[in-house]
Motif scaffolding. Structure first.
Motif, PDB file in Angstrom:
ATOM      1  N   VAL A  35       0.757  -1.132   0.139  1.00 57.43           N
ATOM      2  CA  VAL A  35       0.091  -0.191  -0.117  1.00 57.43           C
ATOM      3  C   VAL A  35       0.927   1.228  -0.061  1.00 57.43           C
ATOM      4  O   VAL A  35       0.537   2.209  -0.857  1.00 57.43           O
ATOM      5  CB  VAL A  35      -0.851  -0.076   1.136  1.00 57.43           C
ATOM      6  CG1 VAL A  35      -1.788   1.239   1.385  1.00 57.43           C
ATOM      7  CG2 VAL A  35      -1.986  -1.247   1.202  1.00 57.43           C
ATOM      8  N   ARG A 158     -26.919   8.064 -10.260  1.00 53.96           N
ATOM      9  CA  ARG A 158     -25.938   7.772  -8.976  1.00 53.96           C
ATOM     10  C   ARG A 158     -26.419   6.706  -8.392  1.00 53.96           C
ATOM     11  O   ARG A 158     -25.592   5.850  -7.745  1.00 53.96           O
ATOM     12  CB  ARG A 158     -26.038   9.235  -8.161  1.00 53.96           C
ATOM     13  CG  ARG A 158     -25.230   8.967  -6.667  1.00 53.96           C
ATOM     14  CD  ARG A 158     -25.624  10.180  -5.704  1.00 53.96           C
ATOM     15  NE  ARG A 158     -25.145  11.170  -6.595  1.00 53.96           N
ATOM     16  CZ  ARG A 158     -23.892  11.703  -6.609  1.00 53.96           C
ATOM     17  NH1 ARG A 158     -22.948  10.715  -5.909  1.00 53.96           N
ATOM     18  NH2 ARG A 158     -23.353  12.748  -6.909  1.00 53.96           N
ATOM     19  N   GLU A 159     -27.916   6.649  -8.156  1.00 59.21           N
ATOM     20  CA  GLU A 159     -28.307   5.398  -7.667  1.00 59.21           C
ATOM     21  C   GLU A 159     -28.133   3.971  -8.128  1.00 59.21           C
ATOM     22  O   GLU A 159     -27.781   3.146  -7.703  1.00 59.21           O
ATOM     23  CB  GLU A 159     -29.918   5.688  -7.432  1.00 59.21           C
ATOM     24  CG  GLU A 159     -30.837   4.654  -6.550  1.00 59.21           C
ATOM     25  CD  GLU A 159     -32.286   5.073  -6.597  1.00 59.21           C
ATOM     26  OE1 GLU A 159     -32.554   6.118  -6.935  1.00 59.21           O
ATOM     27  OE2 GLU A 159     -33.050   4.050  -6.307  1.00 59.21           O
ATOM     28  N   ALA A 161     -25.712   3.528 -10.247  1.00 56.12           N
ATOM     29  CA  ALA A 161     -24.192   3.361  -9.973  1.00 56.12           C
ATOM     30  C   ALA A 161     -23.975   2.750  -8.747  1.00 56.12           C
ATOM     31  O   ALA A 161     -23.067   1.962  -8.586  1.00 56.12           O
ATOM     32  CB  ALA A 161     -23.293   4.477 -10.161  1.00 56.12           C
ATOM     33  N   ALA A 162     -24.472   3.262  -7.683  1.00 55.40           N
ATOM     34  CA  ALA A 162     -24.268   2.624  -6.517  1.00 55.40           C
ATOM     35  C   ALA A 162     -24.749   1.295  -6.093  1.00 55.40           C
ATOM     36  O   ALA A 162     -23.869   0.655  -5.551  1.00 55.40           O
ATOM     37  CB  ALA A 162     -24.794   3.797  -5.299  1.00 55.40           C
ATOM     38  N   LYS A 163     -25.860   0.860  -6.936  1.00 51.84           N
ATOM     39  CA  LYS A 163     -26.254  -0.406  -6.971  1.00 51.84           C
ATOM     40  C   LYS A 163     -25.109  -1.372  -7.487  1.00 51.84           C
ATOM     41  O   LYS A 163     -24.831  -2.540  -7.027  1.00 51.84           O
ATOM     42  CB  LYS A 163     -27.701  -0.813  -7.223  1.00 51.84           C
ATOM     43  CG  LYS A 163     -28.660  -0.035  -6.070  1.00 51.84           C
ATOM     44  CD  LYS A 163     -30.064  -0.394  -6.531  1.00 51.84           C
ATOM     45  CE  LYS A 163     -30.880  -0.040  -5.226  1.00 51.84           C
ATOM     46  NZ  LYS A 163     -32.147   0.461  -5.501  1.00 51.84           N
ATOM     47  N   GLU A 165     -22.063  -0.801  -8.215  1.00 52.63           N
ATOM     48  CA  GLU A 165     -20.682  -0.989  -7.521  1.00 52.63           C
ATOM     49  C   GLU A 165     -20.633  -1.885  -6.192  1.00 52.63           C
ATOM     50  O   GLU A 165     -19.927  -2.604  -5.830  1.00 52.63           O
ATOM     51  CB  GLU A 165     -20.144   0.447  -7.315  1.00 52.63           C
ATOM     52  CG  GLU A 165     -19.921   1.183  -8.288  1.00 52.63           C
ATOM     53  CD  GLU A 165     -19.417   2.618  -8.187  1.00 52.63           C
ATOM     54  OE1 GLU A 165     -19.226   3.064  -6.994  1.00 52.63           O
ATOM     55  OE2 GLU A 165     -19.128   3.289  -9.217  1.00 52.63           O
ATOM     56  N   TYR A 166     -22.095  -1.820  -5.604  1.00 53.58           N
ATOM     57  CA  TYR A 166     -22.158  -2.769  -4.388  1.00 53.58           C
ATOM     58  C   TYR A 166     -22.182  -4.156  -5.031  1.00 53.58           C
ATOM     59  O   TYR A 166     -21.490  -4.857  -4.341  1.00 53.58           O
ATOM     60  CB  TYR A 166     -23.672  -2.337  -3.895  1.00 53.58           C
ATOM     61  CG  TYR A 166     -24.059  -3.269  -2.625  1.00 53.58           C
ATOM     62  CD1 TYR A 166     -23.284  -3.084  -1.522  1.00 53.58           C
ATOM     63  CD2 TYR A 166     -24.903  -4.291  -3.071  1.00 53.58           C
ATOM     64  CE1 TYR A 166     -23.793  -4.103  -0.384  1.00 53.58           C
ATOM     65  CE2 TYR A 166     -25.253  -5.214  -2.096  1.00 53.58           C
ATOM     66  CZ  TYR A 166     -24.654  -5.065  -0.682  1.00 53.58           C
ATOM     67  OH  TYR A 166     -24.767  -5.925   0.366  1.00 53.58           O
ATOM     68  N   LYS A 169     -18.566  -5.194  -5.628  1.00 57.10           N
ATOM     69  CA  LYS A 169     -17.718  -5.435  -4.302  1.00 57.10           C
ATOM     70  C   LYS A 169     -18.260  -6.733  -3.714  1.00 57.10           C
ATOM     71  O   LYS A 169     -17.210  -7.773  -3.216  1.00 57.10           O
ATOM     72  CB  LYS A 169     -18.191  -4.343  -3.441  1.00 57.10           C
ATOM     73  CG  LYS A 169     -17.077  -4.482  -2.166  1.00 57.10           C
ATOM     74  CD  LYS A 169     -16.462  -2.992  -2.092  1.00 57.10           C
ATOM     75  CE  LYS A 169     -15.314  -2.936  -1.077  1.00 57.10           C
ATOM     76  NZ  LYS A 169     -14.433  -2.006  -1.077  1.00 57.10           N
ATOM     77  N   ILE A 170     -19.619  -7.092  -3.707  1.00 63.51           N
ATOM     78  CA  ILE A 170     -19.976  -8.038  -2.743  1.00 63.51           C
ATOM     79  C   ILE A 170     -19.522  -9.380  -3.855  1.00 63.51           C
ATOM     80  O   ILE A 170     -19.239 -10.297  -3.105  1.00 63.51           O
ATOM     81  CB  ILE A 170     -21.611  -8.000  -2.823  1.00 63.51           C
ATOM     82  CG1 ILE A 170     -22.100  -7.350  -1.731  1.00 63.51           C
ATOM     83  CG2 ILE A 170     -22.287  -9.410  -2.793  1.00 63.51           C
ATOM     84  CD1 ILE A 170     -21.847  -7.893  -0.478  1.00 63.51           C
ATOM     85  N   GLY A 172     -16.572  -9.836  -5.092  1.00 61.71           N
ATOM     86  CA  GLY A 172     -15.348 -10.224  -4.878  1.00 61.71           C
ATOM     87  C   GLY A 172     -14.249  -8.856  -5.618  1.00 61.71           C
ATOM     88  O   GLY A 172     -13.119  -9.209  -5.439  1.00 61.71           O
ATOM     89  N   ALA A 173     -14.922  -7.975  -6.162  1.00 63.89           N
ATOM     90  CA  ALA A 173     -14.036  -6.833  -7.033  1.00 63.89           C
ATOM     91  C   ALA A 173     -13.603  -5.932  -5.700  1.00 63.89           C
ATOM     92  O   ALA A 173     -14.330  -6.074  -4.699  1.00 63.89           O
ATOM     93  CB  ALA A 173     -14.938  -5.835  -7.697  1.00 63.89           C
ATOM     94  N   LYS A 175     -12.652  -2.915  -6.155  1.00 66.37           N
ATOM     95  CA  LYS A 175     -13.466  -1.697  -6.170  1.00 66.37           C
ATOM     96  C   LYS A 175     -13.726  -1.584  -8.022  1.00 66.37           C
ATOM     97  O   LYS A 175     -13.258  -2.482  -8.650  1.00 66.37           O
ATOM     98  CB  LYS A 175     -12.649  -0.261  -5.885  1.00 66.37           C
ATOM     99  CG  LYS A 175     -11.281  -0.469  -6.759  1.00 66.37           C
ATOM    100  CD  LYS A 175     -10.284   0.975  -6.361  1.00 66.37           C
ATOM    101  CE  LYS A 175      -9.150   0.827  -5.743  1.00 66.37           C
ATOM    102  NZ  LYS A 175      -8.418   2.078  -5.271  1.00 66.37           N
ATOM    103  N   ASP A 179     -14.557   5.213 -12.498  1.00 66.54           N
ATOM    104  CA  ASP A 179     -15.773   5.971 -12.111  1.00 66.54           C
ATOM    105  C   ASP A 179     -16.711   5.538 -13.064  1.00 66.54           C
ATOM    106  O   ASP A 179     -16.805   5.629 -14.172  1.00 66.54           O
ATOM    107  CB  ASP A 179     -15.625   7.362 -12.018  1.00 66.54           C
ATOM    108  CG  ASP A 179     -14.574   7.774 -10.934  1.00 66.54           C
ATOM    109  OD1 ASP A 179     -14.130   6.979 -10.002  1.00 66.54           O
ATOM    110  OD2 ASP A 179     -14.366   9.007 -10.979  1.00 66.54           O
ATOM    111  N   THR A 180     -17.643   4.608 -12.253  1.00 69.55           N
ATOM    112  CA  THR A 180     -18.922   4.017 -13.093  1.00 69.55           C
ATOM    113  C   THR A 180     -19.688   5.230 -14.087  1.00 69.55           C
ATOM    114  O   THR A 180     -19.950   6.043 -13.373  1.00 69.55           O
ATOM    115  CB  THR A 180     -19.718   3.239 -12.199  1.00 69.55           C
ATOM    116  OG1 THR A 180     -19.022   2.327 -11.688  1.00 69.55           O
ATOM    117  CG2 THR A 180     -21.177   2.489 -13.191  1.00 69.55           C
TER     118      THR A 180
END
Lengths: 348, 348
Positions: A35, A158-159, A161-163, A165-166, A169-170, A172-173, A175, A179-180
């Motif tokens: 990091v 935005r909503e 994109a948020a779903k 990206e969630y 991540k769930i 296994g990504a 991130k 930017d979506t």
């Protein structure tokens, strides 16, 4: 082996050493990605990975190259000095400030770029790399499914994109790969319309461009949908873009140049009279970086070879009216291009 | 005005121009932040923002500085050449490759760093900047509430982070300010334990370090919780860290040095005999970058002044056992430090 190939290059170029600092190159050569960063020194006959003390344990477990720690930047420069480097191979991205320090504190006299050899190595993906990129593409396909399910009149970009990206991540990504983009209505004519607070309206074209970062590798996919029934013009530019994308995917094969592939997609769009509205290149390499070599553009003569992973993403953007882009990440094989992103391409 | 202050500096230093390329500095000076980047040229008596053609319209609408477009890098270098620059002020982050191009294609002879003046300007936040940072902190507080609600035995760290990042985005954040840290059990002893697939277990210490990027500005907060009842050792290191954090927040005020503030937190932890387990600095500036000046460390003599925004984040990390960190983003005012992140600090 990667390090050995770099050592051969250093030797042939008459360099005393190469110094690598970019995160993705460190991972490529050492298998480790601290990091807080690190410094990989490669000479014709040895290599050592210098990392900050806080990173030592983890780097030592993951690195294929011997690891040493430093506490302060003074200690780092002292260690570098011990290599007695006059001619140093360095990444072109190395900063002006860092190069000055190497000159003053390490005694380096000449700097040569090593970008070309690294590019040449990284442009061909190994079996293992391809497997990871496939997994990243699978996550992108899942996120696209979420987008298709979620997009409806009245919701904010935005909503959506948020779903998405969630879901990435769930699944296994680490991130999003970038930017979506969820660009609806007039915003779909912006090639980089990152999801905003705009509400999606009936009749909107919606360009969704997204990808996942998974185990250091990226994926990239774009689909365009219409909310409700497409009007004739929307359908027209969709079908043209789809034809361009399909023809380019079918045409891509070893021996062709990146430039030639760009021409395949571009000429379809030009024939229909929309050439001025295809305002970017047809694609780009994908791997440890979201944009890497080759560039599928008129400026890149790189010959396509098996093991390259590229995007094919023609688009038509009509200011104020809206835009369409259709993109897949594909692998170049002996037998042509294989789509790694597999979401349906027909208009929905 | 920001540009005028830079122009005065250029003039005093005898430079022909300054060239700015870093995204956050471009935004700072122009108010515009093109996705594809741009080049801000500032001479003692003029300034122009050069952007790729694709970005022209948007940049022209948002930039406070006159905008010109370029199509190719050749055209960019030609435009730069027309300024007849021999002595150029440049960011230390400017790449070796770019500096070489400026030497060869633009005719620049000498390069001087302009980092110091930019640092000096950016370190003091304006009223408007503080308002945006406050909003970013509010989103971080909301995400922390999500974490506290969601963390329970059996869930994966990754799942908690995904829910937090979803909440950030829905509440207006562009994205997380950095990779969200959810580090449980033995992983809480890693200062950079980005959320993994590890499942949270009963009795785990869980360090949650997160922030939001909102309108180009960052926020940063850390809380540590125990799943179930804390054991005596967990409670001990929590209370010591909390005492260090509270004393540092109470002590921070104009006139003190960043180093002095680091000492306040550090001495509390040292007095209890845990000095060797506080393995990083007490904090850092926050603004257009997540880590900027000042550094609240033994190496930074910067005097704290009203308008600075910093983090205060002592921690204790015991390998294999676990760790605790408590962090707020605070604003330095005439009357001391004001917490901008407001989540409760008591152990839960």
């Amino acid at each position: 082996m990667r390090i050995e190939r770099l050592q051969k290059y250093i030797f042939e170029k008459g360099l005393d050493a190469a110094l690598i600092k970019r995160r993705e190159n460190l991972f490529y050569f050492t298998g480790s990605s601290p990091v807080l960063g690190g410094y990989l020194v490669v000479t014709p006959d040895e290599s050592v990975f210098l990392v900050p003390e806080l990173e030592y344990e983890e780097a030592n477990e993951t690195s294929k190259v011997p690891v040493e720690k430093f506490k302060t930047s003074m200690e780092l420069f002292d260690k570098l000095k011990s290599f007695k480097i006059e001619n140093l191979g360095i990444e072109e991205s190395a900063s002006f400030g860092f190069v000055n320090s190497l000159r003053e504190k390490v005694g380096v006299k000449n700097f040569e770029s090593i970008d070309e050899i690294i590019r040449e190595m990284r442009i061909i993906k190994t079996r293992e790399e391809i497997d990871v990129i496939k997994a990243a593409c699978k996550i992108a396909d899942m996120a696209m499914m979420v987008a298709v399910e979620e997009i409806s009149e009245g919701k904010r970009e935005r909503e959506i994109a948020a779903k998405m990206e969630y879901a990435m991540k769930i699944n296994g990504a680490e991130k999003p790969a970038f930017d979506t983009i969820v660009a609806s209505g007039w915003r779909s004519a912006l090639p980089h319309g990152v999801a905003s607070d705009k509400r999606i309206e009936k009749g909107d074209l919606v360009v969704i461009d997204e990808g996942a970062l998974y185990k250091h590798y990226h994926s990239d996919i774009t689909r365009t949908i219409v909310v409700g029934n497409p009007n004739p013009k929307q359908r027209e530019i969709y079908e043209i873009t789809l034809e361009a994308q399909k023809k380019a995917v079918e045409a891509a094969k070893p021996g062709m140049t990146a430039k030639g592939l760009d021409s395949v997609a571009r000429s379809v769009i030009e024939e229909y009279g929309y050439g001025d509205y295809f305002i970017h290149s047809t694609g780009h390499g994908v791997g440890l970086e979201i944009h890497e070599w080759p560039r599928v553009s008129q400026q890149d003569d790189t010959e396509l070879k098996p093991g390259m992973v590229i995007t094919i993403e023609p688009g038509i953007y009509i200011p104020k009216f809206g835009g369409v882009r259709i993109e897949d990440t594909v692998l170049i094989t002996e037998n042509g291009a294989k789509r790694l992103t597999k979401t349906e391409r027909e208009l929905i």
